[in-house]
Design a protein around this motif. Structure first.
Motif, PDB file in Angstrom:
ATOM      1  N   ASP A  86       0.809  -1.219   0.000  1.00  0.00           N
ATOM      2  CA  ASP A  86       0.000   0.000   0.000  1.00  0.00           C
ATOM      3  C   ASP A  86       0.841   1.268   0.000  1.00  0.00           C
ATOM      4  O   ASP A  86       0.305   2.364  -0.095  1.00  0.00           O
ATOM      5  CB  ASP A  86      -0.971   0.017   1.187  1.00  0.00           C
ATOM      6  CG  ASP A  86      -0.270   0.090   2.525  1.00  0.00           C
ATOM      7  OD1 ASP A  86       0.788  -0.541   2.686  1.00  0.00           O
ATOM      8  OD2 ASP A  86      -0.790   0.769   3.420  1.00  0.00           O
ATOM      9  N   GLY A  87       2.153   1.144   0.058  1.00  0.00           N
ATOM     10  CA  GLY A  87       3.017   2.326   0.024  1.00  0.00           C
ATOM     11  C   GLY A  87       3.165   2.930  -1.359  1.00  0.00           C
ATOM     12  O   GLY A  87       3.769   3.979  -1.515  1.00  0.00           O
ATOM     13  N   GLY A  88       2.625   2.269  -2.364  1.00  0.00           N
ATOM     14  CA  GLY A  88       2.726   2.798  -3.724  1.00  0.00           C
ATOM     15  C   GLY A  88       4.045   2.410  -4.360  1.00  0.00           C
ATOM     16  O   GLY A  88       4.436   1.250  -4.344  1.00  0.00           O
ATOM     17  N   GLY A  89       4.760   3.395  -4.894  1.00  0.00           N
ATOM     18  CA  GLY A  89       6.006   3.151  -5.618  1.00  0.00           C
ATOM     19  C   GLY A  89       7.180   2.865  -4.706  1.00  0.00           C
ATOM     20  O   GLY A  89       7.048   2.792  -3.489  1.00  0.00           O
ATOM     21  N   PRO A  90       8.357   2.729  -5.298  1.00  0.00           N
ATOM     22  CA  PRO A  90       9.564   2.485  -4.509  1.00  0.00           C
ATOM     23  C   PRO A  90       9.886   3.663  -3.595  1.00  0.00           C
ATOM     24  O   PRO A  90       9.415   4.781  -3.799  1.00  0.00           O
ATOM     25  CB  PRO A  90      10.654   2.280  -5.557  1.00  0.00           C
ATOM     26  CG  PRO A  90      10.108   2.801  -6.832  1.00  0.00           C
ATOM     27  CD  PRO A  90       8.625   2.797  -6.726  1.00  0.00           C
ATOM     28  N   SER A  91      10.718   3.410  -2.606  1.00  0.00           N
ATOM     29  CA  SER A  91      11.080   4.429  -1.621  1.00  0.00           C
ATOM     30  C   SER A  91      11.836   5.581  -2.273  1.00  0.00           C
ATOM     31  O   SER A  91      12.636   5.385  -3.183  1.00  0.00           O
ATOM     32  CB  SER A  91      11.931   3.810  -0.512  1.00  0.00           C
ATOM     33  OG  SER A  91      11.159   2.874   0.203  1.00  0.00           O
ATOM     34  N   GLU A  92      11.587   6.770  -1.761  1.00  0.00           N
ATOM     35  CA  GLU A  92      12.167   8.002  -2.295  1.00  0.00           C
ATOM     36  C   GLU A  92      13.693   8.035  -2.155  1.00  0.00           C
ATOM     37  O   GLU A  92      14.390   8.535  -3.034  1.00  0.00           O
ATOM     38  CB  GLU A  92      11.552   9.194  -1.554  1.00  0.00           C
ATOM     39  CG  GLU A  92      11.894  10.536  -2.107  1.00  0.00           C
ATOM     40  CD  GLU A  92      11.130  10.883  -3.371  1.00  0.00           C
ATOM     41  OE1 GLU A  92      11.608  11.751  -4.111  1.00  0.00           O
ATOM     42  OE2 GLU A  92      10.066  10.289  -3.634  1.00  0.00           O
ATOM     43  N   CYS A  93      14.226   7.488  -1.070  1.00  0.00           N
ATOM     44  CA  CYS A  93      15.660   7.608  -0.802  1.00  0.00           C
ATOM     45  C   CYS A  93      16.534   6.813  -1.761  1.00  0.00           C
ATOM     46  O   CYS A  93      17.630   7.244  -2.100  1.00  0.00           O
ATOM     47  CB  CYS A  93      15.973   7.188   0.629  1.00  0.00           C
ATOM     48  SG  CYS A  93      15.286   8.298   1.871  1.00  0.00           S
ATOM     49  N   ASP A  94      16.082   5.635  -2.168  1.00  0.00           N
ATOM     50  CA  ASP A  94      16.939   4.782  -2.999  1.00  0.00           C
ATOM     51  C   ASP A  94      16.229   4.177  -4.202  1.00  0.00           C
ATOM     52  O   ASP A  94      16.799   3.341  -4.904  1.00  0.00           O
ATOM     53  CB  ASP A  94      17.568   3.681  -2.153  1.00  0.00           C
ATOM     54  CG  ASP A  94      16.530   2.807  -1.450  1.00  0.00           C
ATOM     55  OD1 ASP A  94      15.319   2.965  -1.713  1.00  0.00           O
ATOM     56  OD2 ASP A  94      16.944   1.975  -0.629  1.00  0.00           O
ATOM     57  N   ASN A  95      14.968   4.559  -4.416  1.00  0.00           N
ATOM     58  CA  ASN A  95      14.185   4.053  -5.548  1.00  0.00           C
ATOM     59  C   ASN A  95      14.080   2.520  -5.503  1.00  0.00           C
ATOM     60  O   ASN A  95      14.063   1.863  -6.536  1.00  0.00           O
ATOM     61  CB  ASN A  95      14.765   4.524  -6.881  1.00  0.00           C
ATOM     62  CG  ASN A  95      13.729   4.484  -7.982  1.00  0.00           C
ATOM     63  OD1 ASN A  95      12.552   4.724  -7.750  1.00  0.00           O
ATOM     64  ND2 ASN A  95      14.164   4.151  -9.186  1.00  0.00           N
ATOM     65  N   LYS A  96      14.023   1.971  -4.273  1.00  0.00           N
ATOM     66  CA  LYS A  96      13.907   0.525  -4.083  1.00  0.00           C
ATOM     67  C   LYS A  96      12.746   0.224  -3.156  1.00  0.00           C
ATOM     68  O   LYS A  96      12.281   1.083  -2.409  1.00  0.00           O
ATOM     69  CB  LYS A  96      15.189  -0.041  -3.467  1.00  0.00           C
ATOM     70  CG  LYS A  96      16.398   0.062  -4.365  1.00  0.00           C
ATOM     71  CD  LYS A  96      17.614  -0.521  -3.681  1.00  0.00           C
ATOM     72  CE  LYS A  96      18.840  -0.390  -4.579  1.00  0.00           C
ATOM     73  NZ  LYS A  96      20.047  -0.880  -3.918  1.00  0.00           N
ATOM     74  N   PHE A  97      12.305  -1.020  -3.198  1.00  0.00           N
ATOM     75  CA  PHE A  97      11.320  -1.505  -2.243  1.00  0.00           C
ATOM     76  C   PHE A  97      12.067  -2.115  -1.065  1.00  0.00           C
ATOM     77  O   PHE A  97      13.225  -2.516  -1.200  1.00  0.00           O
ATOM     78  CB  PHE A  97      10.404  -2.545  -2.905  1.00  0.00           C
ATOM     79  CG  PHE A  97       9.514  -1.938  -3.961  1.00  0.00           C
ATOM     80  CD1 PHE A  97       8.346  -1.292  -3.610  1.00  0.00           C
ATOM     81  CD2 PHE A  97       9.868  -2.002  -5.301  1.00  0.00           C
ATOM     82  CE1 PHE A  97       7.527  -0.717  -4.580  1.00  0.00           C
ATOM     83  CE2 PHE A  97       9.057  -1.438  -6.280  1.00  0.00           C
ATOM     84  CZ  PHE A  97       7.888  -0.784  -5.913  1.00  0.00           C
ATOM     85  N   HIS A  98      11.407  -2.182   0.107  1.00  0.00           N
ATOM     86  CA  HIS A  98      12.037  -2.702   1.317  1.00  0.00           C
ATOM     87  C   HIS A  98      11.104  -3.711   1.973  1.00  0.00           C
ATOM     88  O   HIS A  98       9.884  -3.542   1.985  1.00  0.00           O
ATOM     89  CB  HIS A  98      12.336  -1.560   2.302  1.00  0.00           C
ATOM     90  CG  HIS A  98      13.324  -0.584   1.758  1.00  0.00           C
ATOM     91  ND1 HIS A  98      14.676  -0.701   1.963  1.00  0.00           N
ATOM     92  CD2 HIS A  98      13.153   0.517   0.976  1.00  0.00           C
ATOM     93  CE1 HIS A  98      15.291   0.293   1.349  1.00  0.00           C
ATOM     94  NE2 HIS A  98      14.390   1.047   0.743  1.00  0.00           N
ATOM     95  N   SER A  99      11.697  -4.741   2.544  1.00  0.00           N
ATOM     96  CA  SER A  99      10.935  -5.784   3.210  1.00  0.00           C
ATOM     97  C   SER A  99      10.214  -5.229   4.433  1.00  0.00           C
ATOM     98  O   SER A  99      10.776  -4.435   5.196  1.00  0.00           O
ATOM     99  CB  SER A  99      11.888  -6.905   3.646  1.00  0.00           C
ATOM    100  OG  SER A  99      11.215  -7.805   4.501  1.00  0.00           O
ATOM    101  N   ASP A 100       8.980  -5.681   4.630  1.00  0.00           N
ATOM    102  CA  ASP A 100       8.217  -5.272   5.811  1.00  0.00           C
ATOM    103  C   ASP A 100       8.790  -5.869   7.093  1.00  0.00           C
ATOM    104  O   ASP A 100       8.400  -5.489   8.191  1.00  0.00           O
ATOM    105  CB  ASP A 100       6.747  -5.664   5.660  1.00  0.00           C
ATOM    106  CG  ASP A 100       6.026  -4.823   4.614  1.00  0.00           C
ATOM    107  OD1 ASP A 100       6.500  -3.708   4.310  1.00  0.00           O
ATOM    108  OD2 ASP A 100       4.980  -5.269   4.100  1.00  0.00           O
TER     109      ASP A 100
END
Length: 185
Positions: A86-100
């Protein structure tokens, strides 16, 4: 001469303390409103109690967040930083997704400070516990109701949006949805 200097110094000190209290008392004021758009079918992920924008509803936006102190008060919300979360796109800091399963957070726009908090750890305290989490994203307080923000409204100015790992470390069920916390850098 000594008495005049003492009085002058005392008045100056009083003025500085007064000014300091005034600056600390300032709050983050809204910077405007945006009008909600209806999400396309199946385009707003309601995971983690996420709210979807409503057509025509006005949402308040903020360019700032409350001042940061040694013990900054915030509202903890839950967010998935994983792909298709539900966070949408990749993270702003590194343009990556992160494990919950990793303790990561997104901060409201003012606290995120134009990416200056990227990869910094913050300590979150609640429920008699504390956890360190890494800042990897912005919880945007200026825009929302669009594809990039998963058709969710803009964030309030006082949000620490946290992964499930943060909630678990604090011993609070994510189903609670929101939790008042204190954080420090």
């Amino acid at each position: 001469m000594g008495l005049k200097l003492l009085i002058s110094s005392s008045i100056l000190l009083l003025l500085l303390v007064s000014l300091s209290l005034h600056v600390q008392a300032q709050v983050c004021k809204p910077s405007g409103k945006i009008k909600g758009k209806k999400p396309p079918p199946n385009k707003c992920n309601k995971e983690n109690l996420s709210e979807c924008c409503e057509e025509g509803k006005l949402y308040t936006v903020y360019d700032c967040s409350p001042p940061i102190t040694k013990r900054t008060k915030a509202v903890l919300t839950i967010n998935s930083f994983q792909k298709r979360g539900d966070g949408g796109g990749p993270s702003e800091c590194d343009n990556k997704f992160h494990s919950d399963s990793k303790p990561v957070v997104a901060l409201s726009t003012g606290w995120f400070n134009n990416m200056k908090r990227c990869f910094h750890n913050i300590t979150i305290r609640a429920n008699g516990r504390k956890v360190k989490a890494m800042v990897v994203d912005e919880c945007d307080s200026r825009v929302g109701c669009d594809v990039e923000h998963d058709f969710q409204p803009p964030c309030p100015p006082n949000i620490v949006d946290a992964s499930k790992a943060v909630w678990k470390a604090l011993g609070v069920p994510p189903s609670q949805g929101e939790l008042n916390v204190v954080w420090s850098a």
